[in-house]
Design an enzyme around this catalytic site. Structure first.
Site, PDB file in Angstrom:
ATOM      1  N   GLY A  12       0.813  -1.205   0.000  1.00 32.98           N
ATOM      2  CA  GLY A  12       0.000   0.000   0.000  1.00 32.98           C
ATOM      3  C   GLY A  12       0.847   1.256   0.000  1.00 32.98           C
ATOM      4  O   GLY A  12       1.644   1.481   0.922  1.00 32.98           O
ATOM      5  N   GLY A  14      -0.112   4.549   0.163  1.00 38.63           N
ATOM      6  CA  GLY A  14      -0.826   5.750   0.583  1.00 38.63           C
ATOM      7  C   GLY A  14      -0.004   6.537   1.594  1.00 38.63           C
ATOM      8  O   GLY A  14       1.216   6.400   1.691  1.00 38.63           O
ATOM      9  N   PHE A  15      -0.688   7.375   2.378  1.00 41.11           N
ATOM     10  CA  PHE A  15       0.003   8.206   3.367  1.00 41.11           C
ATOM     11  C   PHE A  15       0.870   7.379   4.317  1.00 41.11           C
ATOM     12  O   PHE A  15       2.014   7.724   4.591  1.00 41.11           O
ATOM     13  CB  PHE A  15      -1.009   8.998   4.193  1.00 41.11           C
ATOM     14  CG  PHE A  15      -1.594  10.186   3.470  1.00 41.11           C
ATOM     15  CD1 PHE A  15      -0.781  11.188   2.977  1.00 41.11           C
ATOM     16  CD2 PHE A  15      -2.962  10.297   3.305  1.00 41.11           C
ATOM     17  CE1 PHE A  15      -1.309  12.280   2.314  1.00 41.11           C
ATOM     18  CE2 PHE A  15      -3.514  11.391   2.646  1.00 41.11           C
ATOM     19  CZ  PHE A  15      -2.684  12.386   2.151  1.00 41.11           C
ATOM     20  N   GLU A 172     -17.350  18.783   0.323  1.00 40.53           N
ATOM     21  CA  GLU A 172     -16.419  19.412  -0.615  1.00 40.53           C
ATOM     22  C   GLU A 172     -16.844  19.205  -2.065  1.00 40.53           C
ATOM     23  O   GLU A 172     -16.823  20.153  -2.860  1.00 40.53           O
ATOM     24  CB  GLU A 172     -15.007  18.874  -0.361  1.00 40.53           C
ATOM     25  CG  GLU A 172     -14.413  19.392   0.944  1.00 40.53           C
ATOM     26  CD  GLU A 172     -13.135  18.692   1.359  1.00 40.53           C
ATOM     27  OE1 GLU A 172     -12.405  19.258   2.204  1.00 40.53           O
ATOM     28  OE2 GLU A 172     -12.865  17.577   0.862  1.00 40.53           O
ATOM     29  N   ASP A 302      -5.366   3.917   8.068  1.00 45.16           N
ATOM     30  CA  ASP A 302      -6.800   3.669   8.210  1.00 45.16           C
ATOM     31  C   ASP A 302      -7.126   2.199   8.427  1.00 45.16           C
ATOM     32  O   ASP A 302      -8.180   1.854   8.962  1.00 45.16           O
ATOM     33  CB  ASP A 302      -7.544   4.142   6.954  1.00 45.16           C
ATOM     34  CG  ASP A 302      -7.508   5.645   6.791  1.00 45.16           C
ATOM     35  OD1 ASP A 302      -7.054   6.337   7.716  1.00 45.16           O
ATOM     36  OD2 ASP A 302      -7.925   6.132   5.723  1.00 45.16           O
ATOM     37  N   ALA A 320      -5.627  11.375   7.467  1.00 45.96           N
ATOM     38  CA  ALA A 320      -4.298  11.359   6.863  1.00 45.96           C
ATOM     39  C   ALA A 320      -3.201  11.568   7.900  1.00 45.96           C
ATOM     40  O   ALA A 320      -2.153  10.916   7.848  1.00 45.96           O
ATOM     41  CB  ALA A 320      -4.218  12.432   5.780  1.00 45.96           C
ATOM     42  N   GLN A 321      -3.428  12.481   8.852  1.00 46.79           N
ATOM     43  CA  GLN A 321      -2.395  12.782   9.837  1.00 46.79           C
ATOM     44  C   GLN A 321      -2.054  11.574  10.699  1.00 46.79           C
ATOM     45  O   GLN A 321      -0.890  11.361  11.058  1.00 46.79           O
ATOM     46  CB  GLN A 321      -2.820  13.963  10.714  1.00 46.79           C
ATOM     47  CG  GLN A 321      -2.547  15.325  10.105  1.00 46.79           C
ATOM     48  CD  GLN A 321      -1.059  15.584   9.910  1.00 46.79           C
ATOM     49  OE1 GLN A 321      -0.219  15.135  10.689  1.00 46.79           O
ATOM     50  NE2 GLN A 321      -0.724  16.300   8.850  1.00 46.79           N
TER      51      GLN A 321
END
Length: 433
Positions: A12, A14-15, A172, A302, A320-321
């Protein structure tokens, strides 16, 4: 010697995964293989802007090989995780098997359709670049179809857009579609004679931006309503049949476009025992992010559920953080572990949360206070600019934003579709501008 290096597999990009690899640095004690179904990293907080033709997808994405081209111990494996074999330290992918000394699981989440098969088949999720481009195509095609299908009894369905989910993503994307409808449709679609898409934002919760402050919730509702967004709260989507969204209260909305931002669930990890998973399919980890029962398998971001942080006894928010901080901490802990040093438990530092609602309107919840409006919007832009991968990408994105906000015209409204010929499997791309 290269053969003595420990092999770390990160599943993965991601972040969580990217920040783990970056924090491990060019440590000569390790070689790292990143496994991902895509060959690029992307920035999820701005997916909705790509979906609404506001920024180019390339502004928020970068190939992994380019990102880590200076990391001599790095390799990339394009593939999908099929199975984990903990007893033999092997993972199976659809493109081959890999052995590991340490396995870092950072596969994140996928869209949760809550068992509604019709919604799963027909709704548009918004989780990655492919999803964003599919939404962009659909929104633009709807306008062209409405213009051409004058005799269609269900013609109104082309101008109705339903967004399910009142969290940051739903708010958003609703605000951005409303902005584009107001600023672009009137200018470029004279055949609509002043008509514009009708945006319906639906959520089962009693307020928008549920995890955020009441100040943020109130601001989001007021700004969206001024933009003409029809907001329905305390009501869930029940089904999506024959181009009709059916709500739990019995109401129906004719639409060709249901954008689904209503929930996520952790991706499956075949091979790990069922007792290793908790609510939302999140894998259970200890204070060092080790999967419970294993000393060389870790889960971050996550995907994982960790209840050892005293400030978050019910688990960390899927933000994300959190993912970024867990990736950094785990890299430091693995190095410390192999050097015989003590490990440091993960503790999340909450830096607050933000959401953009429309042009010049955003909401920000910081640890000690909340604020809204233009300053929040400007803060949102700056904060989201710096984490973008690549110096060039940051300048391209900033240029995109400045031009789009100044001119009210992004110029990215291309309908891009790929067609595969049956005779020789050649792919032809059609671009309709």
């Amino acid at each position: 010697m290269a053969d003595n290096k420990k092999h770390i597999i990160v599943v993965g990009g991601g972040f969580a995964g990217i920040n783990f690899i970056k924090s491990l640095g060019k440590n000569p004690a390790y070689k790292v293989t990143l496994v991902d179904i895509n060959n690029y990293n992307f920035f999820p907080p701005l997916i909705y802007q790509a979906a609404t033709a506001f920024i180019e997808a390339s502004n928020i994405s970068m190939p992994f090989r380019k990102m880590f081209k200076r990391h001599n111990g790095f390799s990339f494996h394009l593939g999908k995780l099929l199975n984990i074999l903990p007893e033999s330290n092997v993972i199976e992918t659809d493109t081959g098997n890999l052995t590991y000394d340490y396995l870092i699981l950072a596969t994140g989440t996928e869209t949760n359709f809550f068992g509604m098969e019709n919604v799963k088949k027909k709704a548009f999720p918004m989780k990655n670049i492919t999803d964003a481009l599919a939404i962009r195509n659909k929104l633009l095609l709807n306008l062209e179809d409405y213009i051409q299908r004058k005799d269609d009894p269900n013609r109104e369905a082309y101008l109705n857009i339903v967004v399910a989910g009142g969290g940051p993503s739903g708010v958003e994307v609703s605000g951005m579609i409303a902005e584009l409808s107001e600023r672009i449709v009137k200018k470029e679609y004279p055949e609509l004679a002043g008509l514009k898409p009708n945006i319906h934002l639906v959520d089962a919760a009693p307020a928008l931006l549920g995890p955020m402050s009441s100040v943020a919730q109130k601001e989001a509702q007021e700004v969206l309503e001024k933009l003409g967004v029809d907001i329905t709260l305390n009501t869930a989507v029940k089904d999506y049949v024959d181009d009709t969204v059916i709500l739990a209260n019995g109401a129906e909305i004719k639409t060709k476009t249901l954008i689904w931002t209503s929930g996520v669930i952790a991706r499956e990890l075949p091979g790990l025992p069922a007792e290793k998973f908790g609510r939302g399919r999140r894998v259970l980890v200890d204070q060092f992010n080790a999967v419970q029962g294993y000393n060389n398998i870790f889960a971050i971001g996550d995907l994982c559920f960790q209840d050892t942080d005293s400030n978050f006894p019910n688990g960390h928010p899927q933000l994300a953080q959190v993912a970024m901080q867990q990736g950094v901490r785990l890299a430091k802990n693995i190095i410390a572990k192999d050097q015989g040093q003590s490990l440091k438990p993960f503790s999340y530092v909450d830096k607050g949360s933000m959401a953009i609602i429309a042009r010049y309107h955003a909401v920000a919840d910081l640890p000690k206070f909340s604020f809204t409006g233009f300053f929040a919007w400007l803060t949102w832009l700056l904060i989201h600019l710096f984490p973008i991968a690549g110096f060039r990408n940051r300048w391209k994105l900033l240029g995109n934003w400045v031009w789009s906000f100044y001119s009210a015209n992004s110029g990215l409204r291309l309908i891009v579709r790929s067609e595969r010929k049956r005779d020789n499997n050649e792919v032809r791309t059609n671009i309709h501008g």
